[in-house]
Design a protein around this motif. Structure first.
Motif, mmCIF file in Angstrom:
data_model
loop_
_atom_site.group_PDB
_atom_site.id
_atom_site.type_symbol
_atom_site.label_atom_id
_atom_site.label_comp_id
_atom_site.label_asym_id
_atom_site.label_seq_id
_atom_site.Cartn_x
_atom_site.Cartn_y
_atom_site.Cartn_z
ATOM 1 N N VAL A 1 -4.415 51.736 -8.503
ATOM 2 C CA VAL A 1 -3.982 52.850 -7.668
ATOM 3 C C VAL A 1 -3.701 54.023 -8.598
ATOM 4 O O VAL A 1 -3.012 53.871 -9.611
ATOM 5 C CB VAL A 1 -2.730 52.504 -6.839
ATOM 6 C CG1 VAL A 1 -2.141 53.751 -6.182
ATOM 7 C CG2 VAL A 1 -3.063 51.462 -5.776
ATOM 8 N N LEU A 2 -4.244 55.175 -8.249
ATOM 9 C CA LEU A 2 -4.097 56.376 -9.067
ATOM 10 C C LEU A 2 -3.219 57.390 -8.346
ATOM 11 O O LEU A 2 -3.423 57.682 -7.167
ATOM 12 C CB LEU A 2 -5.470 56.994 -9.335
ATOM 13 C CG LEU A 2 -5.518 58.431 -9.878
ATOM 14 C CD1 LEU A 2 -4.820 58.542 -11.220
ATOM 15 C CD2 LEU A 2 -6.960 58.918 -9.971
ATOM 16 N N VAL A 3 -2.228 57.935 -9.057
ATOM 17 C CA VAL A 3 -1.422 59.054 -8.562
ATOM 18 C C VAL A 3 -1.764 60.265 -9.413
ATOM 19 O O VAL A 3 -1.537 60.267 -10.626
ATOM 20 C CB VAL A 3 0.086 58.755 -8.638
ATOM 21 C CG1 VAL A 3 0.888 59.942 -8.104
ATOM 22 C CG2 VAL A 3 0.425 57.480 -7.874
ATOM 23 N N PHE A 4 -2.316 61.296 -8.754
ATOM 24 C CA PHE A 4 -2.696 62.520 -9.453
ATOM 25 C C PHE A 4 -1.652 63.587 -9.157
ATOM 26 O O PHE A 4 -1.433 63.957 -7.998
ATOM 27 C CB PHE A 4 -4.080 62.996 -9.007
ATOM 28 C CG PHE A 4 -4.538 64.251 -9.690
ATOM 29 C CD1 PHE A 4 -4.928 64.230 -11.021
ATOM 30 C CD2 PHE A 4 -4.577 65.451 -9.008
ATOM 31 C CE1 PHE A 4 -5.347 65.385 -11.667
ATOM 32 C CE2 PHE A 4 -4.999 66.617 -9.637
ATOM 33 C CZ PHE A 4 -5.382 66.579 -10.964
ATOM 34 N N ASN A 5 -1.014 64.081 -10.206
ATOM 35 C CA ASN A 5 0.099 65.021 -10.058
ATOM 36 C C ASN A 5 -0.294 66.456 -10.392
ATOM 37 O O ASN A 5 0.543 67.255 -10.787
ATOM 38 C CB ASN A 5 1.259 64.589 -10.968
ATOM 39 C CG ASN A 5 1.833 63.247 -10.560
ATOM 40 O OD1 ASN A 5 2.317 63.090 -9.445
ATOM 41 N ND2 ASN A 5 1.765 62.267 -11.464
ATOM 42 N N GLY A 6 -1.549 66.800 -10.213
ATOM 43 C CA GLY A 6 -2.014 68.111 -10.605
ATOM 44 C C GLY A 6 -1.937 69.173 -9.537
ATOM 45 O O GLY A 6 -2.421 70.284 -9.737
ATOM 46 N N SER A 7 -1.319 68.871 -8.388
ATOM 47 C CA SER A 7 -1.210 69.848 -7.324
ATOM 48 C C SER A 7 0.186 69.793 -6.714
ATOM 49 O O SER A 7 0.983 68.901 -7.032
ATOM 50 C CB SER A 7 -2.269 69.596 -6.251
ATOM 51 O OG SER A 7 -2.225 68.253 -5.811
ATOM 52 N N GLU A 8 0.491 70.741 -5.829
ATOM 53 C CA GLU A 8 1.832 70.836 -5.260
ATOM 54 C C GLU A 8 2.246 69.543 -4.567
ATOM 55 O O GLU A 8 3.369 69.075 -4.717
ATOM 56 C CB GLU A 8 1.896 72.000 -4.270
ATOM 57 C CG GLU A 8 3.274 72.233 -3.670
ATOM 58 C CD GLU A 8 3.310 73.424 -2.739
ATOM 59 O OE1 GLU A 8 4.343 73.626 -2.063
ATOM 60 O OE2 GLU A 8 2.309 74.167 -2.681
ATOM 61 N N ILE A 9 1.337 68.966 -3.793
ATOM 62 C CA ILE A 9 1.563 67.654 -3.189
ATOM 63 C C ILE A 9 0.676 66.665 -3.923
ATOM 64 O O ILE A 9 -0.548 66.842 -3.980
ATOM 65 C CB ILE A 9 1.232 67.657 -1.684
ATOM 66 C CG1 ILE A 9 2.129 68.661 -0.946
ATOM 67 C CG2 ILE A 9 1.411 66.264 -1.088
ATOM 68 C CD1 ILE A 9 1.831 68.767 0.535
ATOM 69 N N PRO A 10 1.244 65.611 -4.523
ATOM 70 C CA PRO A 10 0.431 64.667 -5.277
ATOM 71 C C PRO A 10 -0.632 63.998 -4.401
ATOM 72 O O PRO A 10 -0.527 63.961 -3.173
ATOM 73 C CB PRO A 10 1.458 63.639 -5.774
ATOM 74 C CG PRO A 10 2.766 64.343 -5.707
ATOM 75 C CD PRO A 10 2.676 65.274 -4.548
ATOM 76 N N THR A 11 -1.656 63.479 -5.057
ATOM 77 C CA THR A 11 -2.724 62.752 -4.372
ATOM 78 C C THR A 11 -2.732 61.313 -4.869
ATOM 79 O O THR A 11 -2.632 61.066 -6.068
ATOM 80 C CB THR A 11 -4.096 63.392 -4.635
ATOM 81 O OG1 THR A 11 -4.077 64.736 -4.137
ATOM 82 C CG2 THR A 11 -5.203 62.623 -3.955
#
Length: 260
Positions: free
Chosen positions: A53-63
Motif C-alpha cells: 500500500v502506497l501513501v503519496f504525500n505530495g498534495s494537499e490531500i494525500p493519495t
C-alpha cells in the motif's frame, strides 16, 4: 504476516514486476522526484513481499494506492493493520472489493470505476501539421485550455518540465493537449494523462492524432505505456483502443474518510 515500512527501491520493483499494469503508478513513484514524498507499507510472508500500500504525500490531500493483481485478501488485511497510520482523509485508487468487510473507512465521494489500459500494439504514426512538443514555457496556454476544456483535472506545473507533452495548435491557438502523468525512461514506463480537446474543436480526430503521436514518440524512450480512463467515457475508450491500448484491469477512484 509481518508489516514493513522500510524498503529498497530494488525489492519494491521486484514485486511490482509481477504485474506492471497493476502497479504502473507505484513504479512511477520510485522515481527520485517522488520517492521522498512516499510511504510504503508492505505485507511480508517468509521474507517475501505479498502486497504493498502506497501513501503519496505530495498534495494537499494525500493519495493512497491499494491495488491487487492476485492478492485482494492480503491487501485488505494490510489496510486494516496500517489503518492507524493512514491519513484522516485521502484520495484513493482501490482494487474493486478492497474495502469490503473493512470497518472504519467510509467513502466520502466516489469518482467511479476506472479502467487501466496498456499499450498492446504500436499505432500508426499520426504526426501531421499543428502538433508541437510543449514545455514549461507554454504553462499559461495549458492552464487556459484546462480551465476551458477540462476543469478539475489533476495537473501540476512540474509535469510540463519533467514529463512529455504535445499540443495541437489551430491558428496559433493551443486547442488540444496530451501529456504524461508518469515519464520514467529509467524504469521503462510512461502513463498518459491530461488529454483534452477544446469543446469547439472536438469530433475532428485531434485527440486520436495527439494520442497516437505521443505514444509513438514515447515508445522510443519507454516501452511499457499505460493510462487510466473512466469506465463511462466511451469516446475516450474508443480513441485509446484505436491507438493500440487494451483494458488490463480496473479500480475505483474515491475520496475516503478514515474513521479510526
Amino acid at each position: 504476516m509481518i508489516i514493513r515500512e522500510k524498503h529498497t527501491k530494488q525489492e519494491l520493483l521486484h514485486f511490482f514486476g509481477q504485474s506492471v499494469s497493476t502497479y504502473l503508478y507505484f513504479i512511477g513513484d520510485l522515481d527520485d522526484k517522488f520517492w521522498g514524498r512516499c510511504q510504503w507499507f508492505s505485507a511480508n510472508y517468509k521474507g517475501e513481499i505479498q502486497a504493498v500500500v502506497l501513501v503519496f504525500n505530495g498534495s494537499e490531500i494525500p493519495t493512497v494506492l491499494a491495488m491487487a493483481h492476485n492478492n485482494l485478501g492480503i491487501v485488505r488485511e494490510l489496510l486494516r493493520r496500517i489503518q492507524p497510520q493512514l491519513p484522516a482523509q485521502f484520495y484513493s485508487h482501490l482494487s474493486p472489493g478492497v474495502l469490503d468487510e473493512l470497518d472504519g473507512f467510509s467513502i466520502a465521494k466516489h469518482y467511479g470505476l476506472h479502467y487501466r489500459m496498456m499499450l498492446g500494439q504500436l499505432p500508426l504514426t499520426e504526426e501531421g501539421t499543428g502538433i508541437r512538443r510543449i514545455g514549461i514555457g507554454q504553462m499559461q496556454e495549458v492552464l487556459r485550455l484546462y480551465h476551458e476544456a477540462y476543469p478539475g483535472n489533476w495537473f501540476e506545473g512540474y509535469m510540463l518540465e519533467k514529463g512529455y507533452y504535445l499540443g495541437y495548435y489551430h491558428a496559433e491557438l493551443l486547442v488540444a493537449v496530451a501529456g504524461t502523468h508518469i515519464y520514467s525512461p529509467h524504469y521503462n514506463i510512461s502513463a498518459l494523462g491530461n488529454i483534452t480537446t477544446h469543446p469547439a474543436h472536438r469530433g475532428r480526430g485531434i485527440a486520436r492524432r495527439l494520442t497516437a503521436t505521443l505514444t509513438n514518440r514515447l515508445y522510443g524512450q519507454t516501452t511499457q505505456i499505460g493510462l487510466n480512463v473512466h469506465a463511462g467515457n466511451g469516446a475516450a475508450l474508443k480513441v485509446y483502443t484505436q491507438c493500440g491500448y487494451a483494458t488490463t484491469g480496473s479500480f475505483n477512484e474515491c475520496l475516503v474518510n478514515n474513521l479510526l
